[in-house]
Design an enzyme around this catalytic site. Structure first.
Site, mmCIF file in Angstrom:
data_model
loop_
_atom_site.group_PDB
_atom_site.id
_atom_site.type_symbol
_atom_site.label_atom_id
_atom_site.label_comp_id
_atom_site.label_asym_id
_atom_site.label_seq_id
_atom_site.Cartn_x
_atom_site.Cartn_y
_atom_site.Cartn_z
ATOM 1 N N ASP A 7 -16.116 -3.549 -4.041
ATOM 2 C CA ASP A 7 -16.049 -4.757 -3.221
ATOM 3 C C ASP A 7 -17.437 -5.399 -3.207
ATOM 4 O O ASP A 7 -18.445 -4.723 -3.393
ATOM 5 C CB ASP A 7 -15.617 -4.430 -1.782
ATOM 6 C CG ASP A 7 -15.000 -5.630 -1.061
ATOM 7 O OD1 ASP A 7 -13.762 -5.704 -0.963
ATOM 8 O OD2 ASP A 7 -15.773 -6.497 -0.595
ATOM 9 N N PHE A 39 -11.479 -4.879 -5.057
ATOM 10 C CA PHE A 39 -11.349 -5.674 -3.829
ATOM 11 C C PHE A 39 -10.815 -4.752 -2.710
ATOM 12 O O PHE A 39 -9.762 -4.987 -2.130
ATOM 13 C CB PHE A 39 -10.430 -6.890 -4.028
ATOM 14 C CG PHE A 39 -10.814 -7.756 -5.201
ATOM 15 C CD1 PHE A 39 -11.867 -8.661 -5.108
ATOM 16 C CD2 PHE A 39 -10.144 -7.637 -6.414
ATOM 17 C CE1 PHE A 39 -12.217 -9.460 -6.195
ATOM 18 C CE2 PHE A 39 -10.495 -8.425 -7.508
ATOM 19 C CZ PHE A 39 -11.537 -9.350 -7.397
ATOM 20 N N ARG A 94 0.849 -1.200 0.000
ATOM 21 C CA ARG A 94 0.000 0.000 0.000
ATOM 22 C C ARG A 94 0.881 1.244 0.000
ATOM 23 O O ARG A 94 0.594 2.225 -0.691
ATOM 24 C CB ARG A 94 -0.922 -0.015 1.226
ATOM 25 C CG ARG A 94 -1.989 -1.109 1.132
ATOM 26 C CD ARG A 94 -3.090 -0.946 2.171
ATOM 27 N NE ARG A 94 -2.761 -1.576 3.433
ATOM 28 C CZ ARG A 94 -3.251 -2.748 3.856
ATOM 29 N NH1 ARG A 94 -4.123 -3.429 3.106
ATOM 30 N NH2 ARG A 94 -2.903 -3.242 5.025
ATOM 31 N N CYS A 102 -2.767 -13.810 -3.517
ATOM 32 C CA CYS A 102 -2.367 -14.296 -2.188
ATOM 33 C C CYS A 102 -2.548 -15.810 -2.095
ATOM 34 O O CYS A 102 -2.600 -16.374 -1.016
ATOM 35 C CB CYS A 102 -3.158 -13.577 -1.095
ATOM 36 S SG CYS A 102 -4.925 -13.816 -1.205
ATOM 37 N N ALA A 112 -16.667 -8.140 -8.756
ATOM 38 C CA ALA A 112 -15.618 -7.481 -9.529
ATOM 39 C C ALA A 112 -15.640 -7.892 -11.004
ATOM 40 O O ALA A 112 -15.526 -7.049 -11.892
ATOM 41 C CB ALA A 112 -14.257 -7.787 -8.915
HETATM 42 N N1 SAH Z 1 -7.291 -4.569 -0.725
HETATM 43 C C1 SAH Z 1 -7.787 -4.827 0.612
HETATM 44 C C2 SAH Z 1 -7.891 -6.304 0.913
HETATM 45 C C3 SAH Z 1 -8.754 -7.096 -0.055
HETATM 46 S S1 SAH Z 1 -9.227 -8.657 0.525
HETATM 47 C C4 SAH Z 1 -6.907 -4.138 1.622
HETATM 48 O O1 SAH Z 1 -5.864 -3.591 1.255
HETATM 49 O O2 SAH Z 1 -7.261 -4.117 2.800
HETATM 50 C C5 SAH Z 1 -10.338 -9.212 -0.694
HETATM 51 C C6 SAH Z 1 -11.668 -8.495 -0.736
HETATM 52 O O3 SAH Z 1 -12.379 -8.993 -1.870
HETATM 53 C C7 SAH Z 1 -12.601 -8.708 0.448
HETATM 54 O O4 SAH Z 1 -12.940 -7.460 1.004
HETATM 55 C C8 SAH Z 1 -13.861 -9.372 -0.162
HETATM 56 O O5 SAH Z 1 -15.076 -8.868 0.401
HETATM 57 C C9 SAH Z 1 -13.753 -8.985 -1.599
HETATM 58 N N2 SAH Z 1 -14.359 -9.889 -2.606
HETATM 59 C C10 SAH Z 1 -14.338 -11.242 -2.622
HETATM 60 N N3 SAH Z 1 -14.891 -11.714 -3.765
HETATM 61 C C11 SAH Z 1 -15.258 -10.622 -4.489
HETATM 62 C C12 SAH Z 1 -15.878 -10.447 -5.779
HETATM 63 N N4 SAH Z 1 -16.201 -11.491 -6.542
HETATM 64 N N5 SAH Z 1 -16.084 -9.194 -6.202
HETATM 65 C C13 SAH Z 1 -15.753 -8.128 -5.442
HETATM 66 N N6 SAH Z 1 -15.171 -8.238 -4.233
HETATM 67 C C14 SAH Z 1 -14.928 -9.464 -3.754
#
Ligand code: SAH
Length: 397
Positions: free
Chosen positions: A255, A233, A215, A345, A285
């Site tokens: 999200d 996400f 970040r 991840c 997404a």
């Molecule tokens: N970028 C964030 C962490 C992301 S974790 C940070 O820096 O804190 C992954 C995220 O993807 C979660 O919040 C989850 O709610 C979301 N997510 C999971 N599947 C998804 C989808 N199909 N479309 C959109 N968001 C999704």
């Protein structure tokens, strides 16, 4: 209290990983169990010719039959041993000098800190503990007591509500293990950016701490100043306060969780960013990015930080299709000269394979892209050299 109750003899030619200090002994490597160990008991592991190799804890319900703790025959794994291992992990975090700009970080990272199955994250005055194995489950009261003694936290929360416990024959658990319950919104800092966290209900232990340094890397003026950013996400904002601080013109946070995005908006406000041009889009997404492509919507910078697509080797094929699709869409949505920060991840997907997937995406999108940075997990989630499985987060900028 903690006595060694059995000796496990390995099959011939199955000693190498143990000698190389890999912390796992699989069921298939064991020739004979001498003794009657109870689940979670300490056992010693010997070679096929009975040469002493290591001490660990035992779980007959797991394919990973033993998690190794010590390679020193003279070492007794008692409460003092656990205190010493915990203190050493804490000292290594101290040496990273994350505080005071950062008040949420991983204190104990399981196998990487030679404390297999135990994760401890610090959030301000609170600790969050995950017991991922039966060996730790059996010792979590003792471990909590030691953490209380070493760190004097306000409270210790347990967030053992994770699927991997099933492989250990354990049900999910969460609650307050020690001290007081955390407030519904605890405010912590990351590189000086403020985040409100619900330790009882947030994802993982509350925040995705492993992305902290990425970040900070992505959230620089040279990449984001004056830019229109798509934060895919987004969870509770994550990259967004960094992007705002770097002078991004507008940030669209996407999200599937409405609760996460509500927290993202609160987190922006906590940092003093009241920005009418920012957006919070609840949706899938894959679907939303397709809609943007169809409507010709474009961005200067895109962040793709999806959840884990591959939970095991079996999922790798399906997962690579998902990653490729996402990255292909992102390349189509980027204006020329744009910046993409893309992550995986999934431990089952190597950095090499991930780069190949992104290569496939850029070719199909008929674009050219250069790699400026290769990214990994933050150093409070260290990779143990003798346990390459501990490297799971990879990213390309
Ligand atoms: N970028 C964030 C962490 C992301 S974790 C940070 O820096 O804190 C992954 C995220 O993807 C979660 O919040 C989850 O709610 C979301 N997510 C999971 N599947 C998804 C989808 N199909 N479309 C959109 N968001 C999704």
């Amino acid at each position: 209290m903690d006595k060694i109750t059995a000796t496990l003899q390995l099959k011939p030619k199955r000693e190498k990983p143990v000698q190389n200090r890999h912390p796992w002994v699989f069921s298939g490597a064991i020739r004979q169990v001498k003794g009657e160990p109870q689940p979670g008991d300490l056992v010693e592991v010997v070679a096929h010719d009975n040469e002493w190799l290591a001490t660990g804890y035992y779980n007959p319900h797991s394919q990973i039959r033993v998690r190794l703790l010590s390679w020193e025959e003279a070492e007794t794994v008692d409460e003092g041993w656990w205190r010493g291992r915990l203190a050493a992990a804490l000292a290594r975090r101290e040496a990273l000098a994350l505080a005071p700009e950062t008040t949420a970080y991983r204190l104990v990272y399981a196998e990487s800190d030679r404390l297999p199955g135990l994760v401890v994250d610090g959030y301000g005055d609170f600790l969050v503990l995950q017991a991922l194995t039966l060996g730790i489950e059996r010792r979590k009261e003792m471990v909590s007591g030691l953490l209380a003694e070493l760190l004097a936290p306000a409270g210790i929360v347990e967030r053992s509500d994770v699927d991997v416990r099933e492989k250990e024959g354990l049900a999910q658990e969460k609650g307050v293990l020690w001290g007081e319950a955390p407030p519904e919104e605890l405010v912590v800092q990351e590189h000086g950016h403020r985040f409100g966290v619900d330790l009882m209900a947030g994802h993982k232990t509350g925040l995705y701490l492993d992305q902290r340094e990425n970040r900070a890397l992505v959230g620089q003026r040279r990449f984001l100043e004056g830019k229109e950013v798509l934060n895919v996400f987004a969870y509770s904002g994550g990259f967004a306060p960094y992007a705002a601080a770097a002078g991004a013109r507008a940030i669209v946070n996407l999200d599937s969780s409405a609760a996460a995005l509500a927290q993202a908006e609160r987190n922006m406000a906590l940092n003093g960013y009241e920005r009418p041009d920012d957006g919070y889009v609840v949706g899938d997404a894959f679907q939303v990015l397709r809609e943007y492509r169809d409507s010709g919507r474009q961005f200067d910078a895109i962040i793709l930080d999806p959840p884990k697509f591959a939970h095991s080797r079996r999922d790798v094929q399906g997962a690579t299709r998902g990653y490729k699709d996402l990255n292909w869409l992102a390349f189509r949505l980027l204006r020329p000269g744009g910046i993409l920060a893309t992550f995986s991840c999934s431990g089952a997907i190597s950095a090499d394979l991930f780069q190949k997937v992104v290569f496939g995406a850029v070719v199909d999108a008929e674009r050219d892209a250069q790699i400026l940075y290769q990214m990994g997990q933050a150093p409070d989630h260290p990779v143990l050299l003798t346990f390459p499985e501990s490297a799971y987060l990879k990213g390309l900028l």
